[in-house]
Every structure is written in C-alpha cells, then in structure tokens.
Design a protein around this motif. Structure first.
Motif, mmCIF file in Angstrom:
data_model
loop_
_atom_site.group_PDB
_atom_site.id
_atom_site.type_symbol
_atom_site.label_atom_id
_atom_site.label_comp_id
_atom_site.label_asym_id
_atom_site.label_seq_id
_atom_site.Cartn_x
_atom_site.Cartn_y
_atom_site.Cartn_z
ATOM 1 N N LEU A 189 0.829 -1.203 0.000
ATOM 2 C CA LEU A 189 0.000 0.000 0.000
ATOM 3 C C LEU A 189 0.863 1.253 0.000
ATOM 4 C CD1 LEU A 189 -2.831 -0.934 2.531
ATOM 5 C CD2 LEU A 189 -3.077 -0.610 0.075
ATOM 6 N N ARG A 190 1.930 1.234 0.801
ATOM 7 C CA ARG A 190 2.776 2.417 0.882
ATOM 8 C C ARG A 190 3.551 2.641 -0.418
ATOM 9 N NH1 ARG A 190 3.522 5.769 4.931
ATOM 10 N NH2 ARG A 190 1.346 5.154 5.075
ATOM 11 N N GLN A 193 1.197 4.272 -2.677
ATOM 12 C CA GLN A 193 1.031 5.685 -2.320
ATOM 13 C C GLN A 193 2.180 6.523 -2.868
ATOM 14 O OE1 GLN A 193 0.509 6.291 1.861
ATOM 15 N NE2 GLN A 193 -1.615 5.611 1.861
ATOM 16 N N ASP A 239 -3.631 3.242 6.351
ATOM 17 C CA ASP A 239 -2.999 3.205 5.033
ATOM 18 C C ASP A 239 -4.002 2.867 3.943
ATOM 19 O OD1 ASP A 239 -0.412 4.048 4.971
ATOM 20 O OD2 ASP A 239 0.446 2.135 5.537
ATOM 21 N N THR A 243 -4.746 5.297 0.876
ATOM 22 C CA THR A 243 -4.439 4.788 -0.454
ATOM 23 C C THR A 243 -5.663 4.928 -1.349
ATOM 24 O OG1 THR A 243 -2.856 3.193 0.439
ATOM 25 C CG2 THR A 243 -3.673 2.789 -1.780
#
Length: 473
Positions: A189-190, A193, A239, A243
């Motif tokens: 997810l990061r 992003q 998150d 996202t």
C-alpha cells in the motif's frame, strides 16, 4: 477558493483501559504493553479505524491491556512517535503478546522488547526505509517539473527493494504468518502511495500538470494488482483509507480535475462499497471540516447513506457544535490554571479580562516538538496583532511544572499570556474540545464564544483572514 487536495493525516485511534500493574503477562484474548522506562512517558496511537480519539499516554511503570475480544481485529498496529515528532515506528500486537517499551532520550526513539523480538526489530527497520510507514509526502522530494520517466525510474527501484523485503519477510520463521501478511500489505500500500505522489502533490492554485500515458498505465497496473476496487483492505487500516483516497485523486486527475475533497468524496461514494467506503467518506468530511470549509452538503449526503444515528455522522455533528460554544456559560470549563508568575487563576478570569478581544488559544507542551516548531510563527502573530485587539493565549498541558517554567524562559519570556492547567487530566476544556493531539488551536470571538474549534496553525495564511473577519464584527 480551492481547498488543498493533500491528504490530511488523520489518526484513527481507539482507547483501551490502563492498569498500573508493573509486571504482568498477557492472558488469552488480550495483549499487554508495558512502559519499563524510568522517567519517560510513551505516546501510543492505535490503528483501529472504528473509533478515533486522542493518543494514549503511558507513564513509567504503567501497563496497557488491549482486549481483542471486545474492540479489536487481529493483528493491531501500534504507532509510537519517533522523537515525539513523527509516527516513525510501529509494531504489531496479537492476542497473547506482551511488549515492553523503553524510551531512549539520547536517540529519541523507542526500544522494543518482547517474546517476538524479530517482529519488533523488523517493524523498527520499516521506520527507516524509503517506503516506511511515516507517510508518502516526504519520501521522494520531486517537484512538479520532474519528468515522469525520472520519477518512475526511482519508483521502480523502491518497488524492487520492497519485493526483496517481502520475500525476506515470508521466509523468516521467527515472524508469524499473520504478522508477515499484515506487513506485506502495508508495504504494498505504501509503495502504491509513493507512486501517486505526483497526483497528491499537485498544487490546487496552479494549473493541472498533465499525466503522461506511461505514468497512467503504471498506476492503473498497480491498482489492478492491489485489487483496488475489491476487498484489498482486510483488516481496514489508515494506510488503506489514504491509499483509496489518493487513488480517487488519480481518477479525478485523468478526467481533468484536481481531486479535491468533494471530488474524492464523489468518486469513492459511487465506485466503492463496504466499511472502507464509510470510513473514507468520514475522513474526507472530517478533513474538510478541519480546513474550516462548509461540510453541510456532504454531511447531509453521508446521513442519507448511513443514517442520522450513524456514529461517524454523530461525531461530525458534535464536532460542528464545538464551533458555537459559549465558554462562560459552562461552569465545567472554568479550569484552574497556573500563570507564569505561579499564581493560580481561573479560565473564566482570563476570558473576562480579555472580553472585547479576539483570542487565539495556543495549546501546547514543552515536550511537543511540533508545538515548539510553531512557536516562532505564533510569537510573530502575537506581535503583529498586539495593537489590534487580538490576544494570543498560551495554555500548556504540561504535567511537570518545573519543565513548563524552564520552557517559558527559553521560549515565551516576552509573552504576557502564558498558563498551565493545574490538573490537566481533569481539565474541562480539554475534555469538551477533545484535546488529545497537540498543537491545537482555537479562535474565540469578542463575546467569549468559540468560532473555530480547529483553527489553522500560526504559519497558515488563512489564519489572519479569520482573525481580521472577527475583528471587523
């Protein structure tokens, strides 16, 4: 006026019960966190997106019990501020875990100890990687003129590194499968992003920068891999919410829009379902309210979607009521304070003394680095409005009187209106206005009525416009 499209970081936290026990082990269905430090207080933010509230303060020797049977899904991410400034490190807990925390004042970091030391170590390492859990905005400092191909080349390096880390994670026998799965999803997810940074950082006051085809294809491909339209967020996390909102901004951009709060709301409302949708829409309205924009149309729609008694709708309604509180009409708000001369004074006495003036209330603490970073701008503001019937009041939530006094010498020696709660834990003002995370700012009109319960910070340009408008009334 356009509202900034940046994703305002929202801490979604849940409060659990404290226990003063010093040595205790977790029982079935619960986890235990113990502050074993000698002096330092530890601040914890629980990532459970079903409730939000202030951070938890864990004093030296205190024990915190997390009851999975009542409040949590498993596992739960716990954030600890790195140097009391960033949410730089986090660790995961599951039923049966006992984790010990010790704040290292020299390194300004939290030391983790526990049975699953490999997991704690891995979590700590994530806080120092390019795709760490700190937030996407300061990871790759590309300006709007950076060529997309250059940005994508750097992003691909991060993506490849993340896959290596995930592979290591999966083949680490000391890390439990549930924890490995959670970290894998958090990393993916990061990384996604970070890919969306060119969209997130588009300035609302500048012309839209066209997104080239290669970049759009890269985002679309990653979205499909993450199953962004499906149940990609299980359990739901901060998150996951941000996202989703960042991706909604991307969808708005490819249709020639900025991806502002209202546009994010419309896309998520129409294209998503389930709990993630409910929480994402709530976070958008809350961010819009924090920007002191009118939330009436979106709140009305939210109530129609989820009902007037929906707990998030009720939170938004209660939040709005804070912008019309007559402080002198509620005796519970008449807290006893210490003035800079160590004399006791009541909050009502201060309000009466400044009646006819607009008050900018700066809530801070000597240990709060973000508060200290705002001090130069706050003092400049106080000086600029010194002769304009605006007073800046500094109200500290420090519990240590000596540290507060020392900070006044260093920071606020020339500020005439500086105070500290005598009993911060029982302060009516703190409870009424949900003051947990600081710095926090309120604007009070000439009659002692709160007009902005979530006022802008001193450095924000919009603040002076608000103060001037209240002065003119």
């Amino acid at each position: 006026m356009k509202v900034s499209k940046r994703l305002c970081l929202l801490f979604l936290v849940i409060t659990v019960n404290f226990s003063p026990l010093h040595l205790v082990k977790a029982k079935s269905g619960e986890a235990v966190i113990i502050n074993i430090g000698k002096d330092a207080k530890v601040f914890l933010y629980y990532e459970d997106t079903y409730l939000d509230g202030p951070p938890l303060n864990l004093l030296s020797g205190d024990t915190l019990k997390v009851d999975f049977n009542k409040a949590f899904s498993s596992p739960v991410m716990v954030y600890t501020p790195e140097g009391f400034k960033h949410l730089g490190m986090g660790f995961l807990i599951m039923p049966g875990d006992t984790v010990k925390l010790d704040y290292d004042a020299i390194q300004e970091s939290i030391l983790f100890k526990g049975k699953h030391q490999a997991e704690l170590y891995f979590a700590k390492q994530l806080g120092h990687l390019p795709y760490s859990l700190k937030g996407p905005f300061d990871q790759i400092s590309y300006g709007s003129k950076t060529p997309f191909e250059e940005f994508l080349a750097e992003w691909h390096k991060i993506s490849l590194d993340s896959e290596k880390l995930i592979k290591t994670l999966k083949f680490s026998p000391a890390i439990r499968p549930e924890i490995a799965s959670y970290f894998e999803k958090a990393i993916r997810l990061r990384v996604f992003q970070i890919l969306l940074i060119p969209v997130i950082t588009q300035d609302a006051d500048k012309p839209l920068r066209p997104l080239d085809k290669v970049y759009k294809d890269a985002v679309t491909s990653q979205a499909k891999k993450l199953k962004i339209f499906g149940n990609f967020a299980d359990p739901i996390s901060i998150d996951a919410i941000y996202t989703l909102r960042a991706y909604a901004m991307f969808l708005a951009r490819i249709n020639g829009k900025y991806g502002e709060f209202g546009e994010q709301y419309e896309i998520i409302r129409n294209d998503y379902q389930g709990k993630l949708k409910e929480l994402a829409l709530y976070s958008i309205i809350k961010n819009l309210d924090a920007a002191n924009e009118d939330i009436t149309p979106l709140l009305k729609d939210y109530k129609e979607l989820y009902g007037k008694e929906n707990k998030y709708a009720l939170k938004l309604v209660e939040r709005g009521k804070l912008n019309n509180v007559n402080l002198l009409a509620d005796f519970k708000l008449n807290d006893t304070l210490y003035a800079s001369n160590n004399q006791e004074i009541t909050f009502f006495d201060i309000l009466k003394k400044n009646k006819g003036k607009v008050i900018y209330l700066d809530l801070w603490a000597s240990w709060c680095k973000p508060c200290l970073e705002e001090m130069p701008a706050s003092l400049k503001l106080a000086d600029e409005y010194r002769n304009k019937e605006v007073v800046v009041l500094y109200l500290s939530i420090d519990e240590d009187h000596e540290k507060w006094e020392n900070s006044l010498i260093d920071l606020l020696i020339d500020a005439p209106e500086t105070y500290r709660f005598k009993n911060v834990e029982k302060a009516g003002l703190k409870e009424k206005f949900k003051i947990g995370a600081i710095p926090r700012f309120l604007i009070i009109n000439k009659e002692g009525v709160v007009r902005y319960a979530y006022a802008p910070r001193p450095h924000e340009p919009k603040l002076e416009e608000m103060l001037d408008n209240l002065l003119a009334k």
